[in-house]
Write an enzyme that holds these catalytic residues in place. Structure first.
Site, short mmCIF file in Angstrom:
data_model
loop_
_atom_site.label_atom_id
_atom_site.label_comp_id
_atom_site.label_asym_id
_atom_site.label_seq_id
_atom_site.Cartn_x
_atom_site.Cartn_y
_atom_site.Cartn_z
CG HIS A 258 -2.06 0.95 1.10
ND1 HIS A 258 -1.95 2.30 1.36
CD2 HIS A 258 -3.32 0.73 0.67
CE1 HIS A 258 -3.11 2.87 1.13
NE2 HIS A 258 -3.97 1.95 0.70
CG ASP A 309 -8.56 -4.59 -2.66
OD1 ASP A 309 -9.73 -4.35 -2.35
OD2 ASP A 309 -7.85 -3.79 -3.30
#
Ligand code: CMC
Length: 374
Positions: A258, A309
């Site tokens: 991320h 996710d």
């Protein structure tokens, strides 16, 4: 004039101000930690918080639910158009087209006043899931079903997509996933929406652009690729070799890493226990074990933690939802956050127009076409 610092990918660049969410000291929406919201709130309460600035009182929540329920229709010509879009067209492309079609039947489309944008946002919040569910059924050769205003937002979604009465655990898990997907500061799709709004375009155009940005595999599109990865690996004993091979080939492993959370995505941490629980209830523990093994090897080799996710894709799989619905479900939830940002942008607008470092050739002299060589 001194040259401003260039940051590739705008990493670390402060590109605006927002009162909607913060990543400082954990993720919070308008001051409430996502853990608190995920634990206590419904998606409707969170959508109200994002769009209206505060959690609703009991009366406001009733009104909000009634307003959402009264708008649970998609104009018939849009449903007709959905029938004509070739079956091979991916659901995310249909979502983008759908947001654009909805604009044509929205009488306030060009009204950029704060209250008009809130009303449009509330409409999109209910119309996009109906459109998604209708298209999902049409490609299966089934007729679209109506929404049921007696059900909560999360239950209704599951009901329209699966046509089974979801268990309370499934409904709660869906609620949590929507809450965690609803908002995330200046991520790529939200920034796209704000750039579009900043030209004094309109909410529907901003949402269309945001859907296009979310679709990419480095952003929302990752959740569909996560399931493809797990299914292609197959069994836990193959996980180690698969990850080592992917990393040797310099492939990106979807669902990991991320831009902002280098030590771990708090949303992933929140979803994981729900995921394990639902896996056990639905006979999917082997997939959960496989995912844990992949996670262990990716961490050992690259120190990359999972992002939201990674578990959410599995959660949706355990619900029995088709893979092509995963990123569209992200759209449904993030419509609340995108809309809040568009409204905030327009309330204090200044055109977003950054600068670039030029890297092309120096000044050149014009040559007529006949003088440019053979
Ligand atoms: N798999 C393998 N290597 C990775 C990954 C990954 N998932 N993520 C980052 N890296 C490596 C990357 O190859 C690079 O290595 P090196 O320095 O050796 O070239 C290093 O880590 C830094 O990568 P970066 O692209 O500069 O980092 P970033 O902050 O720009 O990337 C990211 C953030 C999300 C694009 C990236 O982590 C990624 O591609 N992840 C996979 C896609 C994904 O899961 N996206 C969902 C994001 S969270 C929810 C959402 O927004 O939708």
């Amino acid at each position: 004039m001194s040259q401003p610092q260039y940051s590739p990918g705008l990493e670390g660049v402060v590109a605006g101000e927002t009162a909607i969410s913060s990543l400082d000291g954990g993720l919070s929406y308008r001051g409430y930690s996502i853990e608190d919201l995920a634990h206590h709130a419904s998606f409707e309460e969170v959508a109200h918080l994002l769009l209206h600035g505060d959690l609703p009182t009991a009366g406001e929540l009733d009104d909000f639910r009634r307003r959402l329920g009264s708008q649970e229709v998609v104009p018939p010509p849009i449903l007709e158009t959905l029938r004509r879009i070739p079956v091979k067209v991916p659901m995310m492309d249909v979502m983008r087209t759908g947001a654009s079609l909805l604009a044509h039947w929205d009488n306030e489309v060009a009204d950029n006043a704060h209250d008009a944008n809130v009303r449009k946002a509330e409409r999109l919040l209910v119309q996009l899931p109906i459109l998604m569910a209708a298209r999902h059924r049409l490609v299966q050769g089934k007729e679209p079903v109506s929404a049921d205003p007696r059900r909560s937002f999360a239950e209704n979604l599951l009901w329209m997509l699966l046509r089974n009465q979801p268990t309370p655990q499934m409904t709660r898990a869906m609620d949590v996933s929507l809450i965690l997907y609803a908002e995330h500061e200046f991520n790529a799709s939200t920034f796209t929406a704000r750039v579009i709004a900043s030209t004094l375009s309109d909410l529907h155009s901003s949402i269309c652009g945001a859907i296009g940005a979310l679709k990419g595999p480095l952003h929302g599109g990752a959740n569909e690729r996560v399931l493809a990865i797990l299914q292609s690996i197959g069994t836990t004993d193959k996980a180690e070799a698969w990850v080592m091979d992917a990393l040797a080939k310099k492939q990106r492993i979807m669902g990991f890493g991320h831009r902002v959370y280098k030590d771990g995505d708090p949303r992933a941490a929140y979803v994981k226990p729900m995921c394990s629980e639902l896996a056990a209830q639905t006979g999917n523990t082997p997939m959960e074990e496989l995912a844990d093994k992949v996670q262990e090897v990716v961490w050992r080799e690259k120190k990359l933690p999972p992002n939201v996710d990674w578990p959410t894709a599995r959660l949706y799989h355990y619900f029995g939802l088709a893979v092509e619905l995963y990123t569209p479900l992200f759209v449904v939830a993030r419509t609340a956050g995108w809309s809040a940002h568009v409204i905030e942008q327009l309330d204090q607008n200044r055109l977003i127009r950054p600068a670039a470092n030029y890297t092309g050739p120096g000044k050149r002299e014009w040559k007529a076409v006949g003088d440019r060589g053979a």
